[in-house]
Design a protein around this motif. Structure first.
Motif, PDB file in Angstrom:
ATOM      1  N   ASN A   1       0.736  -1.205   0.034  1.00 26.41           N
ATOM      2  CA  ASN A   1       0.010  -0.072  -0.092  1.00 26.41           C
ATOM      3  C   ASN A   1       0.764   1.357  -0.011  1.00 26.41           C
ATOM      4  N   PHE A   2       1.913   1.053   0.802  1.00 28.85           N
ATOM      5  CA  PHE A   2       2.803   2.288   0.658  1.00 28.85           C
ATOM      6  C   PHE A   2       3.399   2.622  -0.552  1.00 28.85           C
ATOM      7  N   ALA A   3       3.889   1.415  -0.948  1.00 34.16           N
ATOM      8  CA  ALA A   3       4.710   1.699  -2.407  1.00 34.16           C
ATOM      9  C   ALA A   3       3.640   1.932  -3.381  1.00 34.16           C
ATOM     10  N   ALA A   4       2.661   1.688  -3.328  1.00 37.67           N
ATOM     11  CA  ALA A   4       1.374   2.068  -4.386  1.00 37.67           C
ATOM     12  C   ALA A   4       1.144   3.600  -4.416  1.00 37.67           C
ATOM     13  N   GLN A   5       0.998   3.999  -3.182  1.00 33.03           N
ATOM     14  CA  GLN A   5       0.758   5.458  -2.900  1.00 33.03           C
ATOM     15  C   GLN A   5       2.037   6.380  -3.068  1.00 33.03           C
ATOM     16  N   LEU A   6       3.306   5.832  -2.982  1.00 30.29           N
ATOM     17  CA  LEU A   6       4.477   6.747  -3.221  1.00 30.29           C
ATOM     18  C   LEU A   6       4.770   6.637  -4.621  1.00 30.29           C
ATOM     19  N   THR A   7       4.177   5.993  -5.490  1.00 31.74           N
ATOM     20  CA  THR A   7       4.369   5.981  -6.924  1.00 31.74           C
ATOM     21  C   THR A   7       3.120   6.197  -7.672  1.00 31.74           C
ATOM     22  N   SER A   8       2.083   6.817  -6.846  1.00 33.64           N
ATOM     23  CA  SER A   8       0.795   7.091  -7.652  1.00 33.64           C
ATOM     24  C   SER A   8       0.795   8.542  -8.123  1.00 33.64           C
ATOM     25  N   PRO A   9       0.573   8.726  -9.233  1.00 33.42           N
ATOM     26  CA  PRO A   9       0.568  10.019  -9.798  1.00 33.42           C
ATOM     27  C   PRO A   9      -0.437  10.993  -8.913  1.00 33.42           C
ATOM     28  N   GLU A  10      -1.570  10.241  -8.686  1.00 29.98           N
ATOM     29  CA  GLU A  10      -2.607  11.278  -7.900  1.00 29.98           C
ATOM     30  C   GLU A  10      -1.990  11.562  -6.519  1.00 29.98           C
ATOM     31  N   PHE A  11      -1.635  10.906  -5.719  1.00 23.68           N
ATOM     32  CA  PHE A  11      -1.032  11.114  -4.507  1.00 23.68           C
ATOM     33  C   PHE A  11       0.067  11.870  -4.549  1.00 23.68           C
ATOM     34  N   LEU A  12       1.057  11.910  -5.542  1.00 23.06           N
ATOM     35  CA  LEU A  12       2.234  12.593  -5.625  1.00 23.06           C
ATOM     36  C   LEU A  12       1.629  14.095  -5.993  1.00 23.06           C
ATOM     37  N   ARG A  13       0.727  14.180  -6.908  1.00 23.27           N
ATOM     38  CA  ARG A  13       0.136  15.372  -7.211  1.00 23.27           C
ATOM     39  C   ARG A  13      -0.491  16.240  -5.817  1.00 23.27           C
ATOM     40  N   ALA A  14      -1.071  15.324  -5.158  1.00 21.94           N
ATOM     41  CA  ALA A  14      -1.814  15.816  -4.153  1.00 21.94           C
ATOM     42  C   ALA A  14      -0.684  16.256  -2.950  1.00 21.94           C
ATOM     43  N   VAL A  15       0.325  15.524  -2.783  1.00 22.38           N
ATOM     44  CA  VAL A  15       1.283  16.017  -1.988  1.00 22.38           C
ATOM     45  C   VAL A  15       1.903  17.461  -2.521  1.00 22.38           C
ATOM     46  N   TRP A  16       1.946  17.565  -3.708  1.00 29.51           N
ATOM     47  CA  TRP A  16       2.669  18.823  -4.431  1.00 29.51           C
ATOM     48  C   TRP A  16       1.627  20.050  -4.102  1.00 29.51           C
ATOM     49  N   ASN A  17       0.371  19.723  -4.340  1.00 30.10           N
ATOM     50  CA  ASN A  17      -0.433  20.674  -4.089  1.00 30.10           C
ATOM     51  C   ASN A  17      -0.676  21.321  -2.700  1.00 30.10           C
ATOM     52  N   THR A  18      -0.439  20.006  -1.728  1.00 32.58           N
ATOM     53  CA  THR A  18      -0.367  20.424  -0.246  1.00 32.58           C
ATOM     54  C   THR A  18       0.621  21.344   0.013  1.00 32.58           C
ATOM     55  N   VAL A  19       1.777  20.936  -0.545  1.00 31.29           N
ATOM     56  CA  VAL A  19       2.947  21.660  -0.343  1.00 31.29           C
ATOM     57  C   VAL A  19       2.796  23.147  -0.887  1.00 31.29           C
ATOM     58  N   LYS A  20       2.406  23.241  -2.201  1.00 28.35           N
ATOM     59  CA  LYS A  20       2.207  24.901  -2.569  1.00 28.35           C
ATOM     60  C   LYS A  20       1.208  25.362  -1.771  1.00 28.35           C
ATOM     61  N   LEU A  21       0.103  24.891  -1.413  1.00 27.78           N
ATOM     62  CA  LEU A  21      -0.653  25.518  -0.197  1.00 27.78           C
ATOM     63  C   LEU A  21       0.094  26.258   1.010  1.00 27.78           C
TER      64      LEU A  21
END
Length: 311
Positions: free
Chosen positions: A70-90
């Motif tokens: 589950n962790f590997a899937a999230q850390l390689t998921s484009p949706e989750f990585l985009r969400a991380v970047w959006n959170t960092v930008k905010l």
């Protein structure tokens, strides 16, 4: 003889304080609701989330072991990585801009006295006690891109500028969310900084003026260093809040149709309550926890050089 008596009495160890059994039971009685709530709403969900992060389960079918999948899937998921970047930008927008505005307003309010100061404090603090859903609905009208949008209409009328699609354009939606977040949290930060400013001894500022320091030099060399513990506290709280952004975004923008508005918490909610992938959702939540801890630890490491606790 009197001295010898005092010496003997001083040498005798004090009798240990005995706690009556009845007092212990009363203490347990009053602590029980808080301990029960802590176990039920904090520790138990945390343990369950950790357990679910290592399995695949939709809440109905058989639980299957997934390990670190589950962790590997999230850390390689484009949706989750985009969400991380959006959170960092905010966070990169709301934390420095929001705290900078709060410091400037607090310094201005600190110079006011009497009824005017109280009126301004109430005005700035009102958004803090207003429902986040109500705030988001109001800002939907302000940031609308059609002829009803207050902000774009004002830009067109007064500056001749055509405003962007604040809530529809993925490139602008985080800026719009940041504006609403800064506005709704500004009053709380102002009150915190006002409390910090009022702890600064006025003698130090007076001494700086006597030495020839102007307002900016006095602020930079005296006020800001002494205010640094308050700035540090507000920064930690603001960073944690930016990582937890969800409710205003969900009401203000529909992240389902706008990828630019998807944050980590939204991904946790989407995976758990829309896709029913409880393992993936728990893994994303634990990744969020680790990112929040790392950001907080980094700030605590930086405070040794940037925060001054002595006056």
């Amino acid at each position: 003889m009197a001295v010898l008596t005092k010496a003997r009495s001083a040498a005798v160890p004090a009798a240990p304080v005995k706690v009556r059994t009845r007092d212990g039971w009363w203490a347990a009685f009053f602590l029980a609701p808080q301990v029960a709530a802590l176990l039920a709403f904090l520790l138990a969900p945390l343990v369950i989330a950790v357990a679910l992060a290592f399995v695949q389960w939709d809440g109905l079918t058989e639980i299957r072991w997934a390990g670190l999948g589950n962790f590997a899937a999230q850390l390689t998921s484009p949706e989750f990585l985009r969400a991380v970047w959006n959170t960092v930008k905010l966070g990169l927008i709301t934390v420095p801009v929001g705290l900078g505005l709060a410091v400037a307003i607090a310094v201005g309010l600190n110079s006011l006295k009497g009824r005017a100061a109280n009126v301004y404090r109430v005005v700035y603090f009102t958004p803090v006690v207003t429902s986040s859903v109500a705030v988001a609905l109001i800002w939907q009208v302000i940031l609308a891109s059609d002829e009803n949008g207050v902000l774009n209409t004002s830009l067109k009328r007064w500056l001749g500028v055509t405003g962007p699609d604040w809530l529809g354009d993925p490139g602008w939606v985080i800026v719009a969310v940041a504006i609403v977040t800064i506005w709704s949290s500004l009053g709380l930060n102002v009150v915190i900084f006002l409390a910090g400013l009022q702890t600064i001894p006025p003698q130090l500022l007076e001494a700086a003026r006597i030495d020839g320091a102007g307002p900016w030099r006095a602020f930079r060399s005296v006020t800001l260093p002494l205010l640094s513990p308050t700035v540090f506290f507000s920064t930690v709280v603001a960073v944690i809040s930016s990582f937890q952004a969800f409710d205003q975004i969900y009401v203000l923008v529909n992240p389902e149709h706008n990828e630019g508005a998807r944050t980590i918490v939204y991904e946790v909610w989407r995976l758990g309550f829309k896709e029913f992938e409880l393992g993936m959702s728990s893994a994303a939540a634990l990744i969020l926890l680790v990112l929040t801890l790392l950001a907080t630890l980094a700030q605590f490491a930086a405070q040794k050089r940037l925060v001054h606790y002595d006056t």
